[in-house]
Design a protein around this motif. Structure first.
Motif, PDB file in Angstrom:
ATOM      1  N   VAL A  25      -8.754  -2.149   6.141  1.00 39.39           N
ATOM      2  CA  VAL A  25      -8.125  -1.171   5.240  1.00 39.39           C
ATOM      3  C   VAL A  25      -6.659  -1.022   5.663  1.00 39.39           C
ATOM      4  N   PRO A  26      -5.717  -1.185   4.734  1.00 34.37           N
ATOM      5  CA  PRO A  26      -4.297  -1.008   5.074  1.00 34.37           C
ATOM      6  C   PRO A  26      -4.033   0.399   5.631  1.00 34.37           C
ATOM      7  N   ALA A  27      -3.159   0.481   6.608  1.00 31.60           N
ATOM      8  CA  ALA A  27      -2.873   1.750   7.288  1.00 31.60           C
ATOM      9  C   ALA A  27      -2.441   2.845   6.325  1.00 31.60           C
ATOM     10  N   ASP A  28      -1.702   2.490   5.270  1.00 30.47           N
ATOM     11  CA  ASP A  28      -1.215   3.520   4.349  1.00 30.47           C
ATOM     12  C   ASP A  28      -2.309   4.060   3.421  1.00 30.47           C
ATOM     13  N   GLU A  29      -3.525   3.497   3.504  1.00 34.31           N
ATOM     14  CA  GLU A  29      -4.646   3.992   2.702  1.00 34.31           C
ATOM     15  C   GLU A  29      -5.633   4.827   3.524  1.00 34.31           C
ATOM     16  N   ILE A  30      -5.282   5.121   4.762  1.00 37.34           N
ATOM     17  CA  ILE A  30      -6.157   5.890   5.657  1.00 37.34           C
ATOM     18  C   ILE A  30      -5.575   7.287   5.852  1.00 37.34           C
ATOM     19  N   LEU A  31      -6.414   8.300   5.710  1.00 39.12           N
ATOM     20  CA  LEU A  31      -6.030   9.670   6.044  1.00 39.12           C
ATOM     21  C   LEU A  31      -6.643   9.983   7.401  1.00 39.12           C
ATOM     22  N   TRP A  32      -5.804  10.296   8.371  1.00 36.67           N
ATOM     23  CA  TRP A  32      -6.275  10.624   9.716  1.00 36.67           C
ATOM     24  C   TRP A  32      -6.248  12.135   9.905  1.00 36.67           C
ATOM     25  N   THR A  33      -7.294  12.687  10.537  1.00 36.85           N
ATOM     26  CA  THR A  33      -7.290  14.097  10.917  1.00 36.85           C
ATOM     27  C   THR A  33      -7.639  14.195  12.397  1.00 36.85           C
ATOM     28  N   THR A  38      -2.007  18.617  19.431  1.00 37.12           N
ATOM     29  CA  THR A  38      -1.205  18.553  20.657  1.00 37.12           C
ATOM     30  C   THR A  38      -1.675  17.414  21.557  1.00 37.12           C
ATOM     31  N   ILE A  39      -2.883  16.883  21.301  1.00 34.17           N
ATOM     32  CA  ILE A  39      -3.419  15.775  22.094  1.00 34.17           C
ATOM     33  C   ILE A  39      -3.190  14.436  21.392  1.00 34.17           C
ATOM     34  N   ALA A  40      -3.453  14.382  20.089  1.00 35.10           N
ATOM     35  CA  ALA A  40      -3.254  13.151  19.311  1.00 35.10           C
ATOM     36  C   ALA A  40      -2.796  13.520  17.907  1.00 35.10           C
ATOM     37  N   THR A  41      -2.040  12.617  17.304  1.00 37.68           N
ATOM     38  CA  THR A  41      -1.513  12.837  15.960  1.00 37.68           C
ATOM     39  C   THR A  41      -1.163  11.487  15.343  1.00 37.68           C
ATOM     40  N   VAL A  42      -0.620  11.512  14.135  1.00 35.55           N
ATOM     41  CA  VAL A  42      -0.187  10.286  13.479  1.00 35.55           C
ATOM     42  C   VAL A  42       1.270  10.024  13.838  1.00 35.55           C
ATOM     43  N   GLY A  43       1.550   8.796  14.235  1.00 34.05           N
ATOM     44  CA  GLY A  43       2.913   8.415  14.571  1.00 34.05           C
ATOM     45  C   GLY A  43       3.490   7.494  13.503  1.00 34.05           C
ATOM     46  N   ALA A  44       4.345   6.614  13.927  1.00 31.53           N
ATOM     47  CA  ALA A  44       5.000   5.663  13.030  1.00 31.53           C
ATOM     48  C   ALA A  44       3.960   4.782  12.344  1.00 31.53           C
ATOM     49  N   ASP A  45       4.232   4.408  11.120  1.00 30.33           N
ATOM     50  CA  ASP A  45       3.358   3.514  10.340  1.00 30.33           C
ATOM     51  C   ASP A  45       1.949   4.060  10.155  1.00 30.33           C
ATOM     52  N   ASN A  46       1.805   5.392  10.152  1.00 31.90           N
ATOM     53  CA  ASN A  46       0.500   6.036   9.966  1.00 31.90           C
ATOM     54  C   ASN A  46      -0.512   5.602  11.020  1.00 31.90           C
ATOM     55  N   ALA A  47      -0.040   5.357  12.230  1.00 31.94           N
ATOM     56  CA  ALA A  47      -0.907   4.913  13.329  1.00 31.94           C
ATOM     57  C   ALA A  47      -1.205   6.082  14.273  1.00 31.94           C
ATOM     58  N   PRO A  48      -2.486   6.307  14.612  1.00 34.58           N
ATOM     59  CA  PRO A  48      -2.821   7.383  15.550  1.00 34.58           C
ATOM     60  C   PRO A  48      -2.240   7.115  16.943  1.00 34.58           C
TER      61      PRO A  48
END
Length: 84
Positions: A25-33, A38-48
């Motif tokens: 699945v292309p990274a731009d089609e993934i919704l991350w929660t 404060t421990i993890a989040t989405v960074g550049a290119d929608n990458a955790p």
């Protein structure tokens, strides 16, 4: 990981069919929660990524086309000894 240093987690999503075929699945089609941003989040290119701001356990959920997958991650920070 060092405190204040972000670290890519290398997570991605693939659709796996019962006959064994996989489709990435292309990274731009993934919704991350994240249960704790404060421990993890989405960074550049929608990458955790781990943020480096705090350590602990975080639940990460990937959502695509009404499907979801989750994983748990524990981050330990290496905090340098204070200079006296």
């Amino acid at each position: 990981m060092q405190q204040g240093e972000s670290l890519p987690l290398g997570l991605g999503v693939a659709l796996v069919y019962s006959h064994g075929d996989q489709i990435q699945v292309p990274a731009d089609e993934i919704l991350w929660t994240f249960s704790d941003s404060t421990i993890a989040t989405v960074g550049a290119d929608n990458a955790p990524e781990a943020t480096g701001f705090s350590g602990g356990q975080v639940l990460i959920v990937a959502i695509h086309a009404a499907l979801h997958a989750q994983c748990s991650l524990t981050v330990q920070l290496l905090i340098p000894d204070p200079v006296l």
